[in-house]
Design an enzyme around this catalytic site. Structure first.
Site: not given
Length: 754
Positions: A366, A679
């Site tokens: 994260h 992406c």
């Protein structure tokens, strides 16, 4: 019978007086060795300090030849002194000269002495030198004498760490604790950062080492340990930790250390020997860290982090200090942490952060994702970095290749300053290209879009000249929150994103959690292989209330404008069909209640599970668009965990097999008239982007910093010539190295910046 308690306390009191005297470092060190020799009833006391070149130099002595000071030296591992330094353990010998490691130094005159006691001078588990006492008689030193020497070594360690001894170092030598260090890790976020160390969990500086009253210190320790244990008990009894699971097991192990009698007993002993409670905790933890750092068992090394955290927490309890990560943050802060959450990074003032260094964390953690989004150069998996640095140390973070320069030499610092200036010049060139068309040299139009996940990313779209947001990671809002964001909070974010994008398209990815993306407030079942488990669309379909709430928030935000939603980790066409049914149900609900709906709605999937490669025509018939998630697709394609350093570099993303799979996706997309965007990180690397364009991709989404370099590349590229040659290479069955070499040579021969 001699007391085992009075000696160390008397010695420490006298040492405190010496430390307060206005004398130079050499005089202070000379007085210290005289005091120790008198207190331990030793004929010799010597201090050896570790230099930056790995040599232990005699800095002071009482009893040996004074002319040997700053002249006698031993390498780490050489002689008894070198052995203590390498093992970080005391050595107590009745006949030193009989030991196989004994090294004779005639200039010292130590051949007259037999008994030997040496202890390492430790700080935060690092060996800074060695303290030695010797006698002519054959004897084994008592346990309280060993303790006295270890305690005194701690005082000397503070002198070394404070830089006091640097003033008496010989010309051309440097003490090890302040030596420049070159450390290697894993590059997590691109960029170069020059600045000064800020510890995310700063060590409390202990200034009062020597106790006035042992009973008072013992009482302080007991009260602080009780408070520490109560806080851990409370944590285990409340919230998510009250249930069984991995988090609870980790905290249970942590609490076990807090209740360990052996740990507390060692601290008690250090207090009885004259240290304050906080200094005793620091001493015991430094000794423990030095021993555990030499263990090869990964479990024991992992437990060391628990013990470090526990000791630091107890010291803060004793000193009444709370952690504050932003106090006096310098303008060029390099944050150093073992690990940290995404929200913790966002708590810092972004304008003051120049880099981030982590002992743990991989490319998909994260905090890495957020650091990359914020453009913070980041290096992870740097072993023991927290222990090696001191607050305010100069440091350089090279996020390009994953290296750290701690306390860099002037020439290294100048070289990186030049590198930063060169990067700035390149960025200026990229900024000049911002408004230029994204067209290849032979006239092929290409769309370059932005990967984003936070509102702070959106200004980068204008700055970089992006054609839109090809991937908006909605999970970041969930990751930085303390509870599930309500529908209104989600609606507010999505509306602001669409407002910021204006007339440029934004593709929202539905919630992609699970695997390595764990929400602190959500209990998930423990899985042996979470990357391939209950995550992304699987989680959403099994928790339809959460998915429908998010869809409704997106539809509300997109009212009256164009909206694009894609679903991640789809492995079967039926999963997309179920998700689409939820979208249609929410649209019906909005219309029934008189709400506006998007004027144009397009739904797609993120192709990242290899199973979809064999359902391409079926999925293309159902969706409005496809986005290739090259990160996960590559990971599953080769069964390689990108966060595992043992295998992360084993396979090449530009391998013929993977390029053929990527080509198949775009070829079928063209055949079915379905737009395809890539992406993943692959599209943001100019050399890899060349290959992607050559095999048929015309839409790429990437980090803001990558748009300029990729745009500069493609505007110099004759795409038809490259495509013809690369396809021949793929058909000829060339290897991965051949493909990369071909692309590199093509770029060089045609003056294409990569």
């Amino acid at each position: 019978m001699r007391s085992s308690l009075a000696g160390p306390r008397v010695l420490l009191r006298k040492l405190r007086e010496v430390m307060a005297e206005p004398i130079n470092a050499q005089e202070r060190l000379d007085k210290i060795v005289r005091l120790i020799a008198a207190n331990v009833v030793a004929e010799v006391c010597s201090v050896y300090i570790l230099r930056a070149d790995g040599v232990l130099e005699l800095y002071a002595t009482e009893g040996l030849n004074k002319d040997a000071v700053h002249q006698t030296s031993l390498k780490v591992g050489e002689g008894l002194v070198g052995l203590i330094s390498s093992d970080a353990r005391p050595l107590n010998l009745p006949n030193a000269q009989a030991h196989p490691a004994f090294a004779y130094r005639p200039e010292t005159g130590e051949e007259n002495y037999n008994s030997f006691l040496g202890v390492p001078i430790l700080r935060a588990g690092r060996t800074l030198g060695v303290l030695v006492v010797q006698n002519k008689d054959h004897r084994t030193y008592f346990e309280d004498e060993v303790e006295a020497l270890q305690t005194t070594a701690m005082v000397i360690a503070e002198m070394v760490a404070a830089g006091e001894l640097e003033a008496i170092a010989q010309q051309g030598t440097t003490i090890d604790v302040i030596r420049p260090m070159h450390l290697k890790g894993v590059a997590l976020a691109d960029g170069i950062g020059l600045g000064h160390v800020v510890l995310h969990e700063p060590r409390v500086v202990i200034t009062n080492l020597i106790a006035e009253d042992a009973d008072t210190e013992k009482k302080r320790l007991e009260e602080s340990v009780t408070r520490l244990r109560q806080s851990l008990d409370h944590m285990l009894a409340s919230g998510e930790f009250s249930q069984h699971g991995e988090h609870r097991e980790v905290l249970e192990a942590y609490r076990m250390f807090a209740y360990d009698r052996g740990w507390i007993r060692k601290i008690d002993e250090a207090i009885r020997n004259g240290l304050t409670a906080e200094a005793a905790v620091e001493k015991v933890q430094s000794d423990t860290r030095a021993q555990m750092l030499r263990q090869t068992d990964p479990y024991l090394r992992e437990r060391l982090h628990d013990l470090d955290d526990l000791a630091h927490r107890l010291i803060r309890e004793l000193m009444g200090k709370n952690h504050s990560g932003e106090d006096d943050l310098p303008k060029d802060a390099i944050i150093i942490a073992r690990n940290m959450g995404a929200a913790e990074l966002l708590d810092y003032d972004r304008d003051r952060i120049r880099g981030l260094v982590l002992e743990e964390s991989g490319p998909t953690s994260h905090v890495t994702i957020v650091a990359r989004a914020l453009g913070i150069p980041t290096v992870g998996q740097v072993e023991d970095i927290v222990s090696l640095v001191e607050a305010t140390d100069a440091i350089i973070v090279d996020g390009e290749i994953g290296q750290i320069f701690l306390r860099p030499a002037n020439d290294v610092e100048q070289a990186f300053a030049d590198k930063v200036r060169l990067r700035s010049k390149r960025q200026e060139i990229y900024r000049q290209l911002r408004d230029e068309p994204t067209v290849t040299k032979d006239g092929v139009d290409v769309k370059l879009q932005l990967n984003a996940g936070l509102l702070v990313d959106l200004p980068s779209m204008e700055d970089a000249g992006a054609d839109g947001v090809g991937l908006f990671r909605t999970e970041l809002q969930f990751m930085v929150a303390s509870a599930f964001p309500r529908m209104q909070e989600q609606h507010s974010l999505y509306s602001k994103v669409l407002d910021a994008a204006g007339d440029k398209p934004v593709t929202f990815r539905s919630l992609d959690i699970g695997g390595d993306k764990v929400l602190p407030y959500l209990r998930l079942a423990q899985e042996e292989n979470p990357a391939m488990g209950w995550r992304a669309i699987r989680f959403g379909l099994d928790r339809p209330g959460l998915l429908r709430t998010q869809i409704r928030a997106m539809l509300h935000a997109g009212a009256g404008r164009s909206l694009r939603i894609m679903f991640p980790m789809v492995a079967d066409v039926s999963e997309f069909q179920q998700a689409r049914d939820y979208v249609e149900r929410e649209l019906k609900h909005l219309r029934q209640h008189g709400h506006d709906t998007p004027k144009e709605l397009k739904l797609g999937v993120m192709l990242e599970v290899p199973a979809l490669l064999y359902q391409l025509e079926e999925i293309y018939k159902e969706v409005d668009f496809v986005s290739v998630g090259s990160n996960d697709l590559f990971q599953f394609f080769y069964a390689v965990d990108r966060g595992n350093t043992l295998v992360a570099e084993r396979f090449e993303a530009l391998s013929p097999s993977f390029l053929r799979a990527l080509r198949k996706i775009v070829v079928v997309g063209d055949k079915m008239d379905t737009p395809v965007t890539l992406c993943g990180e692959l599209g943001g690397q100019p050399l890899a982007a060349m290959a992607l364009l050559a095999i048929g991709y015309r839409n790429l989404s990437m980090s803001p910093a990558s748009i300029g370099p990729v745009k500069a590349m493609l505007r110099s590229l004759d795409l038809s010539a490259l495509s013809e040659e690369l396809l021949k290479q793929l058909e000829a069955g060339k290897g991965s190295e051949d493909i990369r070499e071909f692309l590199t040579n093509f770029a060089s021969e045609n003056n294409i910046p990569v």
